[in-house]
Enzyme design. Structure first.
Site, PDB file in Angstrom:
ATOM      1  N   GLU A  21      -7.375  -8.211 -20.624  1.00 54.94           N
ATOM      2  CA  GLU A  21      -7.681  -8.602 -19.242  1.00 54.94           C
ATOM      3  C   GLU A  21      -8.630  -9.797 -19.161  1.00 54.94           C
ATOM      4  OE1 GLU A  21      -5.863  -4.634 -18.956  1.00 54.94           O
ATOM      5  OE2 GLU A  21      -7.304  -5.581 -20.310  1.00 54.94           O
ATOM      6  N   GLU A  63      -3.894   2.042 -20.700  1.00 54.33           N
ATOM      7  CA  GLU A  63      -4.445   2.876 -19.631  1.00 54.33           C
ATOM      8  C   GLU A  63      -3.539   4.072 -19.357  1.00 54.33           C
ATOM      9  OE1 GLU A  63      -6.731   0.497 -16.416  1.00 54.33           O
ATOM     10  OE2 GLU A  63      -5.073  -0.811 -17.044  1.00 54.33           O
ATOM     11  N   ARG A 117      -6.752 -12.876 -19.304  1.00 56.83           N
ATOM     12  CA  ARG A 117      -5.771 -13.053 -18.224  1.00 56.83           C
ATOM     13  C   ARG A 117      -6.428 -13.299 -16.873  1.00 56.83           C
ATOM     14  NH1 ARG A 117      -3.537 -13.169 -22.434  1.00 56.83           N
ATOM     15  NH2 ARG A 117      -1.924 -11.752 -23.217  1.00 56.83           N
TER      16      ARG A 117
END
Length: 261
Positions: free
Chosen positions: A135, A115, A138
């Site tokens: 993500e 990002e 996670r």
């Protein structure tokens, strides 16, 4: 304690380094605040910047150990007032600040690290670079503007694939979908990024600002509004340097553009 973000200036180019190598340059609030301060301090003092990571990686993203300490047993971050999300405000300083940024990538460029790289204007990856958005595995979601910037670079299908399945992209695969504009041999990303920054810094500053601030905003507008915005910027008063460069071209003093070899 060593600085979490190093900062030095070579001529008119800032060299900004993420400096948590033992943590694979994972980003926590302290690092982000230092990065924010460096970007604010650079301000009008430089004409371009190079962002890189010390050690073997660019950045492995969010410091999950720090995040886990902030979560309550119910899995929700405690309520606290913030003027604006630190990640968003800091990355916006990079993406829409006063100077173009070239990002030198190597090793892990993962999650929040990707990002952050997506907020830069040009990305150079060496062959050791690998990209990921873990993500989904996670139990979290992108929080550094990736849903806007990274998705616009690679499109929803690729981003959904990376987030849902944990797919990792090599430097070459990332280049094919726009995550890097240049791929170089291992260990050469920083030198290439510096060379590009020197070229960028030689441009007219007003034009660089339009490319980094006006152009992305035009992408957010409708067709007619985009053309109107383009017209407004084309009609702006040009600095004397711009006229001189046009005269140099017309009088054949400027370098001739040639086909790449």
């Amino acid at each position: 304690m060593p600085a979490l973000v190093t900062y030095e200036v070579e001529d008119n180019i800032a060299l900004i380094g993420l400096n948590r190598p033992k943590k694979r340059n994972a980003m926590n609030d302290a690092l982000l605040m230092e990065l924010r301060d460096v970007l604010n301090d650079a301000g009008d003092k430089i004409d371009a910047a190079v962002l890189f990571g010390h050690g073997q990686n660019f950045s492995a993203g969010l410091d999950l150990a720090e995040l886990s300490k902030r979560l309550t047993p119910e899995g929700q971050a405690p309520r606290r007032r913030r003027p604006r999300h630190l990640w968003h405000s800091t990355f916006d300083l990079l993406a829409r600040g006063n100077f173009p940024v070239v990002c030198a990538l190597h090793g892990a460029t993962i999650g929040g690290g990707l990002e952050l790289a997506s907020a830069a204007h040009i990305r150079v990856a060496d062959e050791t670079t690998f990209f990921g958005l873990p993500e989904g595995q996670r139990g979290i979601f992108v929080g550094g503007g990736g849903s806007v910037r990274t998705q616009r670079i690679i499109g929803y299908p690729m981003m959904a694939d990376m987030m849902l399945t944990g797919r990792i992209l090599t430097a070459e695969e990332g280049s094919r979908c726009g995550l890097a504009q240049y791929v170089v041999p291992a260990g050469e990303a920083l030198a290439k990024a510096k060379a590009l920054a020197r070229v960028i810094a030689s441009n007219v500053p007003q034009t660089n600002w339009m490319i980094t601030n006006v152009l992305p905003r035009i992408n957010d507008l409708s067709h007619d509004d985009g053309l109107f915005m383009e017209y407004l910027n084309t009609s702006m008063t040009r600095p004397p340097e711009a006229l001189k460069r046009l005269e140099d071209f017309l009088e054949k003093r400027a370098p001739v553009l040639a086909r790449p070899e």
